[in-house]
Design a protein around this motif. Structure first.
Motif, PDB file in Angstrom:
ATOM      1  N   ASN A  51       0.860  -1.187   0.000  1.00  0.00           N
ATOM      2  CA  ASN A  51       0.000   0.000   0.000  1.00  0.00           C
ATOM      3  C   ASN A  51       0.898   1.239   0.000  1.00  0.00           C
ATOM      4  O   ASN A  51       1.654   1.456   0.943  1.00  0.00           O
ATOM      5  CB  ASN A  51      -0.884  -0.013   1.249  1.00  0.00           C
ATOM      6  CG  ASN A  51      -1.868   1.137   1.292  1.00  0.00           C
ATOM      7  OD1 ASN A  51      -1.661   2.185   0.686  1.00  0.00           O
ATOM      8  ND2 ASN A  51      -2.956   0.946   2.029  1.00  0.00           N
ATOM      9  N   GLN A  53       0.295   4.247   0.575  1.00  0.00           N
ATOM     10  CA  GLN A  53      -0.015   5.214   1.629  1.00  0.00           C
ATOM     11  C   GLN A  53       0.650   4.838   2.949  1.00  0.00           C
ATOM     12  O   GLN A  53       1.080   5.714   3.709  1.00  0.00           O
ATOM     13  CB  GLN A  53      -1.532   5.295   1.825  1.00  0.00           C
ATOM     14  CG  GLN A  53      -2.272   6.028   0.732  1.00  0.00           C
ATOM     15  CD  GLN A  53      -2.020   7.531   0.772  1.00  0.00           C
ATOM     16  OE1 GLN A  53      -2.329   8.202   1.757  1.00  0.00           O
ATOM     17  NE2 GLN A  53      -1.454   8.060  -0.308  1.00  0.00           N
ATOM     18  N   THR A  54       0.764   3.545   3.205  1.00  0.00           N
ATOM     19  CA  THR A  54       1.331   3.083   4.473  1.00  0.00           C
ATOM     20  C   THR A  54       2.695   2.406   4.333  1.00  0.00           C
ATOM     21  O   THR A  54       3.417   2.279   5.316  1.00  0.00           O
ATOM     22  CB  THR A  54       0.360   2.097   5.154  1.00  0.00           C
ATOM     23  OG1 THR A  54       0.130   0.979   4.269  1.00  0.00           O
ATOM     24  CG2 THR A  54      -0.973   2.769   5.439  1.00  0.00           C
ATOM     25  N   PRO A  56       5.290   3.138   1.624  1.00  0.00           N
ATOM     26  CA  PRO A  56       5.884   3.751   0.427  1.00  0.00           C
ATOM     27  C   PRO A  56       7.214   3.135   0.012  1.00  0.00           C
ATOM     28  O   PRO A  56       7.516   3.049  -1.179  1.00  0.00           O
ATOM     29  CB  PRO A  56       6.034   5.226   0.822  1.00  0.00           C
ATOM     30  CG  PRO A  56       5.997   5.237   2.318  1.00  0.00           C
ATOM     31  CD  PRO A  56       5.092   4.121   2.704  1.00  0.00           C
ATOM     32  N   PRO A  66       4.311   9.288   1.126  1.00  0.00           N
ATOM     33  CA  PRO A  66       3.119   8.487   0.837  1.00  0.00           C
ATOM     34  C   PRO A  66       2.512   8.929  -0.487  1.00  0.00           C
ATOM     35  O   PRO A  66       2.575  10.106  -0.855  1.00  0.00           O
ATOM     36  CB  PRO A  66       2.189   8.779   2.021  1.00  0.00           C
ATOM     37  CG  PRO A  66       2.678  10.065   2.584  1.00  0.00           C
ATOM     38  CD  PRO A  66       4.156  10.094   2.353  1.00  0.00           C
ATOM     39  N   SER A  67       1.940   7.983  -1.193  1.00  0.00           N
ATOM     40  CA  SER A  67       1.527   8.254  -2.566  1.00  0.00           C
ATOM     41  C   SER A  67       0.307   7.412  -2.914  1.00  0.00           C
ATOM     42  O   SER A  67      -0.158   6.589  -2.123  1.00  0.00           O
ATOM     43  CB  SER A  67       2.699   7.923  -3.507  1.00  0.00           C
ATOM     44  OG  SER A  67       2.301   7.919  -4.853  1.00  0.00           O
ATOM     45  N   TRP A  68      -0.231   7.635  -4.115  1.00  0.00           N
ATOM     46  CA  TRP A  68      -1.282   6.782  -4.654  1.00  0.00           C
ATOM     47  C   TRP A  68      -0.762   5.971  -5.831  1.00  0.00           C
ATOM     48  O   TRP A  68      -1.539   5.406  -6.592  1.00  0.00           O
ATOM     49  CB  TRP A  68      -2.495   7.617  -5.073  1.00  0.00           C
ATOM     50  CG  TRP A  68      -3.208   8.225  -3.911  1.00  0.00           C
ATOM     51  CD1 TRP A  68      -3.253   9.547  -3.570  1.00  0.00           C
ATOM     52  CD2 TRP A  68      -3.982   7.543  -2.919  1.00  0.00           C
ATOM     53  NE1 TRP A  68      -3.996   9.737  -2.428  1.00  0.00           N
ATOM     54  CE2 TRP A  68      -4.460   8.518  -2.009  1.00  0.00           C
ATOM     55  CE3 TRP A  68      -4.320   6.205  -2.703  1.00  0.00           C
ATOM     56  CZ2 TRP A  68      -5.250   8.197  -0.904  1.00  0.00           C
ATOM     57  CZ3 TRP A  68      -5.112   5.880  -1.607  1.00  0.00           C
ATOM     58  CH2 TRP A  68      -5.578   6.867  -0.719  1.00  0.00           C
ATOM     59  N   ASP A  85       2.737  11.809  -9.230  1.00  0.00           N
ATOM     60  CA  ASP A  85       2.012  12.164  -8.002  1.00  0.00           C
ATOM     61  C   ASP A  85       1.359  13.536  -8.142  1.00  0.00           C
ATOM     62  O   ASP A  85       0.194  13.728  -7.764  1.00  0.00           O
ATOM     63  CB  ASP A  85       2.969  12.184  -6.804  1.00  0.00           C
ATOM     64  CG  ASP A  85       3.286  10.799  -6.274  1.00  0.00           C
ATOM     65  OD1 ASP A  85       2.514   9.866  -6.567  1.00  0.00           O
ATOM     66  OD2 ASP A  85       4.309  10.654  -5.584  1.00  0.00           O
ATOM     67  N   ASN A  89      -2.561  14.326  -7.982  1.00  0.00           N
ATOM     68  CA  ASN A  89      -3.081  15.295  -7.007  1.00  0.00           C
ATOM     69  C   ASN A  89      -3.863  16.413  -7.692  1.00  0.00           C
ATOM     70  O   ASN A  89      -4.845  16.923  -7.141  1.00  0.00           O
ATOM     71  CB  ASN A  89      -1.939  15.880  -6.181  1.00  0.00           C
ATOM     72  CG  ASN A  89      -1.312  14.863  -5.235  1.00  0.00           C
ATOM     73  OD1 ASN A  89      -1.962  13.878  -4.847  1.00  0.00           O
ATOM     74  ND2 ASN A  89      -0.056  15.072  -4.866  1.00  0.00           N
ATOM     75  N   TRP A 150      -6.364   0.136  -0.275  1.00  0.00           N
ATOM     76  CA  TRP A 150      -5.704   1.445  -0.249  1.00  0.00           C
ATOM     77  C   TRP A 150      -6.620   2.572   0.231  1.00  0.00           C
ATOM     78  O   TRP A 150      -6.232   3.378   1.061  1.00  0.00           O
ATOM     79  CB  TRP A 150      -5.197   1.801  -1.645  1.00  0.00           C
ATOM     80  CG  TRP A 150      -4.102   0.937  -2.167  1.00  0.00           C
ATOM     81  CD1 TRP A 150      -3.645  -0.242  -1.644  1.00  0.00           C
ATOM     82  CD2 TRP A 150      -3.331   1.159  -3.355  1.00  0.00           C
ATOM     83  NE1 TRP A 150      -2.646  -0.760  -2.427  1.00  0.00           N
ATOM     84  CE2 TRP A 150      -2.435   0.073  -3.481  1.00  0.00           C
ATOM     85  CE3 TRP A 150      -3.326   2.152  -4.331  1.00  0.00           C
ATOM     86  CZ2 TRP A 150      -1.523  -0.020  -4.537  1.00  0.00           C
ATOM     87  CZ3 TRP A 150      -2.432   2.062  -5.389  1.00  0.00           C
ATOM     88  CH2 TRP A 150      -1.529   0.986  -5.486  1.00  0.00           C
TER      89      TRP A 150
END
Length: 282
Positions: A51, A53-54, A56, A66-68, A85, A89, A150
């Motif tokens: 994930n 976000q948790t 990276p 942290p990213s998507w 990113d 965003n 996620w």
């Protein structure tokens, strides 16, 4: 120099150097065929895929970022990942989904991206027997599981998930109900048609994702213009040496088929020469 004499037994007279080359070719064919077999650890399970976000760092990112976007197999550099990113965003901040929560909190659609060498399916993954329809069904299930892991439960159903599995030759987009009002299957197919070629080699993945996310952003802003045939006619300046250097021919169906054909042809040739001819060294 190769000398061939037509005798009563159709005997081929080969010099020693030619025979050595033949054996080397056979060994290379066998090694190449072995190398293309999927390894036991060459795929990801959805429950084990990191994930961003948790985790990276497991996604190829720095611990404080942290990213998507997750890239555990290191297809793209962290610098390029940061650029993606910013684009992701911008979609979230500049668009508005048709939902009370989105409007009151001034945000829009959330795009998530997962890149991987291969996704785990079942034993058919090893022999390539699974129909293409089932392959995309597996991609949908994999993407849905990651989306839930996620992002959790979305109040407005505004999530969009992009999954790229290189060895499976799969580029799949899953859009939730609200996002699908604009990003429907027809629009997804239009975008995929124009960007998929970039995913056929490693250096093109960043460009492909950039175009893909930009197109999705334009769709959500209602200003998308289908590039159509003009985009697909752009010459792909990819040389064979580039493909070899990146070993990215694994995610292109045509190069993989060509490699298999060449291997089988060379093996057949070697078998014919060794079985039906008498070899004499001169």
């Amino acid at each position: 120099m190769l000398h061939v004499y037509l005798l009563s037994k159709s005997t081929f007279l080969l010099n020693y150097g030619s025979f050595q080359s033949l054996l080397i070719l056979l060994l290379l064919c066998l090694a190449t065929a072995e190398e293309t077999k999927p390894g036991k650890k060459s795929y990801w399970y959805s429950h084990d895929y990191p994930n961003p976000q948790t985790e990276p760092e497991r996604c190829g990112r720095s611990s404080d970022n942290p990213s998507w976007l997750c890239d555990p197999d290191n297809f793209i550099s962290e610098e390029n990942a940061k650029k993606l990113d910013k684009l992701i965003n911008s979609v979230y901040s500049e668009t508005r989904c048709n939902c009370y929560t989105c409007i009151t909190n001034s945000h829009g659609y959330l795009i998530m991206v997962a890149l991987m060498e291969a996704m785990y399916r079942d034993e058919s993954q090893l022999n390539g027997t699974k129909p293409i329809q089932e392959l995309y069904h597996d991609a949908r299930t994999f993407a849905a599981n990651l989306m839930k892991n996620w992002g959790g439960k979305s109040s407005c159903k505004e999530y969009v998930f992009i999954l790229f599995s290189r060895s499976d030759s799969v580029l799949y987009t899953l859009a939730q109900e609200n996002a699908k009002l604009l990003l429907n299957n027809t629009m997804i197919k239009k975008v995929n048609r124009n960007v998929f070629r970039y995913f056929s080699y490693k250096e093109g993945i960043v460009k492909g994702l950039t175009k893909m996310i930009t197109y999705y952003k334009d769709i959500f802003l209602r200003k998308f213009k289908d590039p159509g045939t003009q985009e697909s006619l752009i010459k792909n300046r990819l040389t064979y040496s580039q493909v070899q250097d990146t070993k990215s021919h694994a995610n292109s169906r045509f190069p993989r088929s060509s490699l298999l054909f060449n291997t089988l042809f060379n093996l057949s040739l070697c078998t014919f020469l060794l079985t039906y001819t008498d070899i004499v060294f001169i």
